[in-house]
Design a protein around this motif. Structure first.
Motif, short mmCIF file in Angstrom:
data_model
loop_
_atom_site.label_atom_id
_atom_site.label_comp_id
_atom_site.label_asym_id
_atom_site.label_seq_id
_atom_site.Cartn_x
_atom_site.Cartn_y
_atom_site.Cartn_z
N LYS A 111 69.58 34.41 -49.63
CA LYS A 111 69.17 35.48 -50.56
C LYS A 111 67.79 35.18 -51.14
O LYS A 111 66.98 36.08 -51.37
CB LYS A 111 70.19 35.61 -51.69
CG LYS A 111 71.37 36.48 -51.32
CD LYS A 111 71.91 37.21 -52.56
CE LYS A 111 73.14 38.04 -52.20
NZ LYS A 111 74.37 37.20 -52.06
N GLU A 121 77.15 27.55 -41.49
CA GLU A 121 78.22 27.29 -42.46
C GLU A 121 78.84 28.58 -42.97
O GLU A 121 80.05 28.74 -42.95
CB GLU A 121 77.68 26.47 -43.63
CG GLU A 121 78.79 25.99 -44.54
CD GLU A 121 78.26 25.18 -45.70
OE1 GLU A 121 78.58 24.00 -45.81
OE2 GLU A 121 77.50 25.77 -46.52
N SER A 136 76.98 22.64 -47.57
CA SER A 136 77.55 22.55 -48.91
C SER A 136 78.13 21.16 -49.17
O SER A 136 77.97 20.59 -50.26
CB SER A 136 78.66 23.58 -49.09
OG SER A 136 78.14 24.85 -48.87
N SER A 170 78.76 29.69 -46.06
CA SER A 170 79.39 29.46 -47.37
C SER A 170 78.64 30.22 -48.45
O SER A 170 77.62 30.87 -48.18
CB SER A 170 79.36 27.96 -47.68
OG SER A 170 78.01 27.57 -47.89
N GLN A 171 79.15 30.10 -49.69
CA GLN A 171 78.46 30.71 -50.82
C GLN A 171 77.06 30.12 -50.99
O GLN A 171 76.10 30.84 -51.24
CB GLN A 171 79.28 30.44 -52.09
CG GLN A 171 79.56 31.70 -52.85
CD GLN A 171 80.49 31.43 -54.03
OE1 GLN A 171 80.91 30.28 -54.27
NE2 GLN A 171 80.81 32.45 -54.75
N ASN A 172 77.01 28.79 -50.85
CA ASN A 172 75.73 28.10 -51.01
C ASN A 172 74.69 28.56 -50.01
O ASN A 172 73.54 28.85 -50.37
CB ASN A 172 75.92 26.58 -50.85
CG ASN A 172 76.35 25.95 -52.16
OD1 ASN A 172 75.95 26.41 -53.23
ND2 ASN A 172 77.18 24.92 -52.07
N SER A 173 75.12 28.59 -48.74
CA SER A 173 74.14 28.96 -47.71
C SER A 173 73.69 30.42 -47.89
O SER A 173 72.52 30.75 -47.72
CB SER A 173 74.72 28.75 -46.31
OG SER A 173 75.82 29.62 -46.11
N GLN A 174 74.61 31.28 -48.28
CA GLN A 174 74.25 32.68 -48.52
C GLN A 174 73.27 32.81 -49.68
O GLN A 174 72.35 33.62 -49.65
CB GLN A 174 75.51 33.52 -48.80
CG GLN A 174 76.33 33.80 -47.54
CD GLN A 174 75.55 34.56 -46.48
OE1 GLN A 174 74.87 35.53 -46.77
NE2 GLN A 174 75.61 34.06 -45.23
N ALA A 175 73.48 31.98 -50.68
CA ALA A 175 72.58 32.02 -51.84
C ALA A 175 71.16 31.63 -51.43
O ALA A 175 70.19 32.22 -51.88
CB ALA A 175 73.11 31.07 -52.92
N ASP A 223 73.04 30.80 -39.68
CA ASP A 223 73.84 30.17 -40.74
C ASP A 223 75.10 29.58 -40.11
O ASP A 223 76.03 30.30 -39.79
CB ASP A 223 74.17 31.22 -41.81
CG ASP A 223 74.89 30.60 -42.99
OD1 ASP A 223 75.15 29.37 -42.95
OD2 ASP A 223 75.18 31.34 -43.95
#
Lengths: 378, 314
Positions: free
Chosen positions: A67, A57, A107, A59-64, A55
């Motif tokens: 998941k 980045e 993102s 970020s929240q997006n990449s973590q999502a 990862d």
């Protein structure tokens, strides 16, 4: 042909089987072992594939997105990597089959242009698994955002691109769960019957030559066809018993659906047993040593049945010449029949062609076996 | 007005070759009802092959044989109804009990079940095998195995018994029992053809055929065969018989010297001439011995002498 003599030989043979540990193991224990080994061992489904993520980045997006991968039953994230060197090392060392790399501007691109790319590095040394994994990856990403495109960068393979715009509504028949076990098990049953049947009978004549009992037997008025029938009857009973065991085990242990007619199953199984036992008997009559006969029996049943019967490897994907060869593999017809009976719920009338083919095979083999064994020394 | 009964076993010019060797060369003989016909000769003389040809388990290259008038070569299956064959190697199922083996052979010969059960008991009892009915055949002693073989061979009351060295490897007591049984069967009218490597057994046959290298060298009653012994047989008794055998071997006019315990049997062309010569030679050598006498030949002496005069010695 005299029934009294056939019966005498059948009784004698039954007593001998009962007292022979080796025969009992082949007849009773081998089907069980093979069911377990092949039923659990041979699995063409891909689940919980080990995957590494890089990862860039964070970020929240990449973590999502990650998941989503974690939640999918197809993947298990086993490591988080820090650079491409590690990604290459992870693939090279077989720690994982694919690496998912999220770009540093993930993102930003998503919000700017409404579309970003995610890179998938797949180990295509096993191209089948790689293809399936890329497909699964596409669906996970597609699930994450309908308008995301995945650029799957095959590691030694070709890049795959998700085409948007057309929705395919899939409807799978006969094996609704697409569970490969349902597809494999009926073939395993054929494999077991072929192996057990031929192995057991392959010893029956050669044993008498080796132990010196044949010389006395051929000095009596008993006819070769009586010897054949008398010897095969007990093995036929064992074969049918094994068939029932395999059916019960498949349905109640592995939960493979059985939808066809039981009559059709036992009718075709009888035919198949005649062929298999006859082949074993032919081998036994031709080769007078037990070791030689059992090796040949394994060779002519196990190899063609596991490779060319369509039990695991579809015949219509083989080269034309090999496809032609499979028409000679008697187990192929039985595998076709079993798959139809288990999964499609076919009745006998639907299976006329393979049943006919097996019938012809059975007649030829029975005819040859009746003449194979000669009542003379040389 | 009953016609003269034909021979129970008849061989006419039987020939069987194996790669490189003649097993049987143009063999002809016949055996009458109630005979005990012996086949004697060294290993490899073709005895087993002859019996196999007669039993219908091996086809001859040429020639014919009949069993009770039935052509074995042309119709072996019919001939097999009337004979029982005991191969040299134990042919019964070692993983079956005594009872199971006998029942199996009774059923193969399609004996009605009632008759079968009626016969098995007395037959086993008369062979002294009643206590072993539930024992596996593989766990019997050598003599017992051969008796069981005979019981299985007799369960369907055959007219002809073909026995291939049935007493080889069997202890002397069991061997004597076995021959008692054979004599009993002979009185019941069973024709017996038996091969043996024991020459003292050969003497018990009603007629004896001596085989050598696939050829039947002689065939006659044991008593007649002995009269065919050329020259005379001398007996020398001595505590140092072995040395005597060595010493006299080089003398003239001797066709053989056979060591038999503390005796030496010497075959000579002329007893009157050779006795003094031998006596002198042994005295010169300083060996102790009893006076040399003329004696009756045993089967062994005969066999060696006959084969020598045939010029067929190996």
């Amino acid at each position: 042909m005299r029934w009294g003599r056939i019966r005498a030989i059948a009784i004698k043979e039954t007593i001998q089987i009962r007292r022979d540990t080796r025969s009992l193991i082949i007849a009773l224990f081998m089907p069980f072992m093979q069911m377990i080994l092949l039923g659990y061992g041979v699995n063409l489904d891909i689940k919980h594939l080990p995957v590494c993520v890089y990862d860039r980045e964070g970020s929240q997006n990449s973590q999502a997105l990650l998941k989503h991968f974690q939640a999918s039953e197809y993947f298990s994230i086993i490591a988080v990597l820090k650079d491409y060197r590690e990604a290459k090392a992870a693939l090279d060392s077989d720690r994982c089959r694919i690496v998912i790399a999220i770009p540093h501007d993930f993102s930003q691109k998503l919000s700017d242009s409404g579309g970003s790319t995610v890179q998938v590095l797949a180990d295509a040394s096993d191209d089948n698994t790689a293809n399936i994994a890329i497909g699964y990856a596409q669906s996970v990403v597609g699930e994450f955002a309908g308008n995301l495109a995945v650029a799957a960068q095959g590691f030694g393979g070709s890049p795959a691109r998700l085409t948007q715009g057309v929705d395919l509504e899939e409807r799978v028949w006969y094996n609704e769960d697409l569970d490969s076990r349902n597809y494999i098990i009926p073939g395993v049953v054929a494999l077991i019957m072929a192996l057990v049947g031929a192995l057991l009978t392959s010893l029956t004549i050669s044993r008498e030559w080796e132990r010196g009992t044949m010389e006395l037997l051929i000095s009596t008025p008993v006819q070769p066809s009586e010897v054949m029938l008398g010897k095969l009857l007990p093995y036929f009973a064992i074969g049918m018993l094994d068939a029932v065991f395999c059916l019960v085990f498949s349905v109640f242990w592995f939960h493979v659906p059985f939808r066809g007619s039981l009559f059709a199953l036992f009718f075709t199984t009888s035919l198949f047993l005649v062929v298999v036992l006859g082949v074993g008997f032919l081998i036994s009559a031709a080769i007078k040593s037990q070791v030689g006969a059992s090796q040949i029996a394994v060779l002519v049943t196990l190899l063609p049945t596991s490779l060319l019967s369509g039990y695991a490897f579809p015949i219509d994907q083989m080269p034309p010449l090999v496809q032609w060869v499979t028409t000679l593999v008697f187990a192929r017809y039985y595998v076709t029949i079993l798959k139809a009976l288990f999964l499609k719920g076919s009745v006998l009338e639907d299976l006329i062609r393979p049943v006919l083919a097996m019938g012809i095979y059975a007649m030829v083999v029975a005819f040859l076996a009746g003449r194979a064994f000669k009542k003379r020394l040389d | 007005m009953t016609p003269e009964p034909g021979p129970m076993v008849e061989a006419k010019k039987l020939v069987k070759n194996f790669p490189g060797v003649f097993a049987v060369k143009e063999l002809s003989f016949s055996v009458g009802k109630g005979e005990i016909f012996g086949l004697a000769g060294p290993d490899g003389a073709g005895k087993t092959t002859v019996i196999r040809l007669l039993a219908g388990v091996m086809p001859p290259d040429s020639g014919t044989a009949t069993i009770d008038g039935i052509d074995v070569v042309r119709d072996p299956e019919k001939a097999k109804q009337h004979l029982s064959y005991m191969p040299q190697r134990f042919g019964l199922y070692e993983d079956l009990t005594v009872d199971e083996n006998v029942r199996f052979y009774a059923d193969i010969f399609e004996l009605p079940v009632a008759l079968r059960n009626q016969r098995i008991g007395p037959l086993l009892t008369s062979f002294g095998m009643e206590p072993f009915r539930k024992r596996l055949a593989g766990q019997l002693s050598g003599g017992m195995k051969q008796k069981l073989g005979l019981v299985c061979a007799l369960i369907h009351t055959p007219k002809i018994l073909l026995l291939d060295e049935p007493t080889t490897g069997v202890d002397p007591v069991s061997r004597r029992d076995f021959w008692k049984i054979l004599y009993g069967l002979r009185e019941e009218g069973v024709t017996i053809l038996i091969s043996t490597a024991y020459l003292e057994e050969a003497e018990r046959c009603t007629r004896l055929a001596l085989f050598h290298q696939g050829v039947m060298a002689y065939c006659d009653t044991p008593a007649h065969l002995k009269t065919k012994m050329p020259g005379k047989l001398l007996n020398i008794a001595s505590p140092r018989a072995r040395e005597i055998q060595k010493r006299i071997q080089s003398l003239e006019g001797l066709s053989g010297a056979l060591l038999m315990g503390d005796h030496v049997h010497v075959a000579v062309d002329d007893d009157l001439k050779r006795i003094p010569e031998i006596t002198r030679a042994l005295a010169e050598a300083g060996l102790p011995f009893d006076p040399v006498t003329v004696t009756e030949p045993t089967m062994e002496d005969l066999f060696l002498a006959l084969l020598k005069t045939k010029g067929a010695s190996p």
